[in-house]
Structure formats: structure tokens, C-alpha cells
Design an enzyme around this catalytic site. Structure first.
Site, PDB file in Angstrom:
ATOM      1  N   HIS A 121       0.839  -1.199   0.000  1.00  0.00           N
ATOM      2  CA  HIS A 121       0.000   0.000   0.000  1.00  0.00           C
ATOM      3  C   HIS A 121       0.879   1.257   0.000  1.00  0.00           C
ATOM      4  O   HIS A 121       0.453   2.316  -0.468  1.00  0.00           O
ATOM      5  CB  HIS A 121      -0.914   0.025   1.229  1.00  0.00           C
ATOM      6  CG  HIS A 121      -1.918  -1.081   1.263  1.00  0.00           C
ATOM      7  ND1 HIS A 121      -1.640  -2.316   1.798  1.00  0.00           N
ATOM      8  CD2 HIS A 121      -3.196  -1.138   0.808  1.00  0.00           C
ATOM      9  CE1 HIS A 121      -2.715  -3.085   1.684  1.00  0.00           C
ATOM     10  NE2 HIS A 121      -3.668  -2.395   1.082  1.00  0.00           N
ATOM     11  N   ASP A 176      -4.886  -5.667  -8.217  1.00  0.00           N
ATOM     12  CA  ASP A 176      -5.130  -5.061  -6.914  1.00  0.00           C
ATOM     13  C   ASP A 176      -5.315  -3.567  -7.189  1.00  0.00           C
ATOM     14  O   ASP A 176      -5.202  -3.105  -8.330  1.00  0.00           O
ATOM     15  CB  ASP A 176      -3.961  -5.341  -5.966  1.00  0.00           C
ATOM     16  CG  ASP A 176      -4.367  -5.287  -4.488  1.00  0.00           C
ATOM     17  OD1 ASP A 176      -5.440  -4.716  -4.187  1.00  0.00           O
ATOM     18  OD2 ASP A 176      -3.628  -5.807  -3.642  1.00  0.00           O
TER      19      ASP A 176
END
Length: 330
Positions: free
Chosen positions: A173, A242
Site C-alpha cells: 500500500h 489489486d
């Protein structure tokens, strides 16, 4: 339906949301905690999404359990995957957890939870106790049970994060992790086994670079997605990127470049979350394309939450998950 998943800001759709959802490139909406106030509001939001799209559209959420459970109040608590293997009857509980999680979402008109995590090991900051275990057999045994539970109630399954995110420390992330190991055969064995078992409807690759194999993150690598996943492993389902807004995808360029690379590499659908300007930029620049095979991921059953909660199976599973959380929470 088109290839792009995006998000909406609140409890209701804005005029801009309604306009965007009609775009032929949009194929899915991913929901977050900010989109949930209560059960009736969530049902109304999902009905509005489907009406605005004017064609089949997928609605998904990350509801795998533990710290990754977007809808909490009014839903059963789902434990982190790690807890199942610590319990005596962990395989049975994992199946109950998969069933419970999926059933409650279907009752709220949600098609998908992007689950389960098939990564091995607890060291990675992004994964931690989201993993079922630290060895192949533990992960396989408990993830297989979780998958059985999801499928039993009619929810499509998504294995992640191919070919394995568990061995890197960095959080994708926040940065692009590099897995420097010369072989990731153990991690791959889990994905291989579940593909051979025919229990995965979709796959989500990792924003991780494996330099001994390829210079690109798996999410934008034709080596991983076409050569290994499709050709070597024979995976026939949908491949999701993702979230392409994550820093782990930054090595692929800006939003349009990331989206183009992921699609060319072998993703069928791409996610752009929490950056509306980036999503609009992609909509304006991607050629219009259809992903008709993704309609297979729409939920297979329909029932109300009140009907579900009357079932002894729901009552038992919900109570068991709460006990498991209380037993192992630190």
C-alpha cells in the site's frame, strides 16, 4: 460489463456517481466502511448502483475478516484467518467463517468479497494475521475450508495475492516490495493446488516485484499473468488487478499507464480506489472494452438478512466466530 472498478464517496450516490456508472468501461463498484451506515442504507445504495448502471455490474468489498472487515456494526465479526489454525476444530470453523462472511454480504446485495488470502507467512506488514498459516499444508487445509463455505452459499471466490505476498516485509500500500528469493515454489504450491482443485473463480496478483523472475510487479507482468498463471497453471477465471492507486503500482507510471500495463499484461479487470480523478482519467483514455465473462462472478443466490438470521446455521456460525475472536484476541 467493462473492466474498471471504482468507488463512491458516501452512503448515497451523487449525480456524478450516477453518470459515471453508466460509462460502458465501468464493470464494478468496490465499497468501503464509509459507504455503510446500517443494513437498510446499504441495501438501498446497492440497489441504486445497479439501477444507475442500467446493465449488470459487480459490487464488491474487502470483508475477509480481522482488520480487513469494512462492514462491522450490524454484521457478524469475522476473525483474522490466522485464528482458524490455532483452534482445535479450525477447519470446521474456517468453513463456517467463509460461509458466514459470504452469506451476510449476499443478503445485502453484495456479489463479492475479495477473499481468501492465500499468502503464506505472517511477517509481511500488509498481510500479517490475514494469512491462514506459515506452511503450505496449514494454508491449504484452512483456505480450502473457507473456500468451501463461500461457494456453498453462492459467492465467487478470489485468491490473492498471486504468486505470494507473504515473504516480503514491505507494505505494497505504501511502496513496491521486492521479493529477492531465488525460488517461490512453496508460495506457488498453494495457488497451484487451489487452481487444480477448481475452487478459484478469480485471482488477484500482488504489487510485488520478484526480480529473479521478472522486472515488473506481478500485477503488471505478462510473465506472471499469461505465461505462469494462464499457460503453466491453466487458470481460467477472472484476473483482477489489486488497487492500482496503491504505491506498490507506482513503478508502472501514472493511472492510465498503470491501467494499460495491467490490462495488456493479462488482468481482465482493474481497480482504482479512492482517487476519483484518476478513475475519470482512465475512463477518458482507455478504449471501450467488454468483459462479458465477468458476469459469472455475480452472486448466485438471493435472500434477506432476516431470513438468513433465522437459520440455525447462521446463529451457530456467528456465535462461533465471536468465541474464536474472544479466545485469541490479544
Amino acid at each position: 460489463m467493462g473492466p474498471l472498478w471504482l468507488d463512491v464517496a458516501g452512503y448515497e450516490l451523487s449525480a456524478e456517481d450516477r453518470e459515471i456508472l453508466q460509462h460502458p468501461t465501468v464493470g464494478g463498484v468496490i465499497l468501503f466502511g464509509r459507504n455503510y451506515h446500517d443494513n437498510q442504507q446499504l441495501l438501498a445504495l446497492n440497489k441504486a448502483i445497479r439501477q444507475a448502471a442500467k446493465r449488470p455490474i459487480l459490487i464488491g468489498v474487502d470483508q475477509e475478516g480481522g482488520r480487513v472487515q469494512r462492514f462491522r456494526e450490524g454484521f457478524s465479526r469475522i476473525p483474522p484467518a490466522q485464528y482458524y489454525a490455532r483452534a482445535e476444530n479450525g477447519v470446521e470453523l474456517a468453513e463456517q467463517g467463509g460461509w458466514l462472511m459470504a452469506a451476510e454480504l449476499i443478503a445485502h446485495d453484495v456479489d463479492l468479497s475479495f477473499a481468501p488470502v492465500l499468502d503464506m507467512g505472517f511477517a509481511c506488514k500488509a498481510i500479517g494475521n490475514r494469512a491462514f498459516g506459515e506452511d503450505v499444508q496449514t494454508v491449504l487445509k484452512h483456505s480450502s475450508a473457507f473456500l468451501r463455505g463461500m461457494k456453498a452459499v453462492g459467492m465467487a471466490t478470489t485468491g490473492k495475492h498471486f504468486p505470494g505476498h507473504g515473504a516480503v516485509i514491505a507494505d505494497s500500500h505504501l511502496e513496491t516490495p521486492y521479493d529477492e528469493r531465488e525460488t517461490i515454489a512453496q508460495d506457488m504450491a498453494i495457488f497451484r493446488a487451489q487452481i487444480e482443485a477448481g475452487v478459484l473463480d478469480a485471482m488477484m496478483p500482488a504489487h510485488v516485484v520478484y526480480p529473479h523472475y521478472d522486472a515488473q510487479p506481478a500485477s503488471g507482468s505478462s510473465y506472471w499473468l499469461k505465461q505462469v498463471l494462464r499457460e503453466e497453471l491453466g487458470f481460467k477465471g477472472i484476473v483482477f488487478s489489486d488497487d492500482l492507486s496503491m504505491e506498490g503500482a507506482a513503478v508502472m507510471g501514472g493511472p492510465v499507464e498503470r491501467s494499460h500495463q495491467a490490462l495488456v499484461a493479462g488482468c481482465d479487470m482493474i481497480l482504482i480506489c479512492n482517487k476519483r480523478e484518476a478513475a475519470v482519467e482512465v475512463l477518458d483514455n482507455l478504449p471501450i472494452m467488454e468483459v462479458p465473462q465477468a458476469e459469472a462472478l455475480l452472486k448466485k443466490q438471493q435472500f434477506s438478512y432476516s431470513e438468513l438470521k433465522r437459520l440455525e446455521r447462521w446463529q451457530q456460525a456467528s456465535a462461533n466466530m465471536q468465541r474464536l475472536i474472544e479466545q485469541f484476541s490479544e
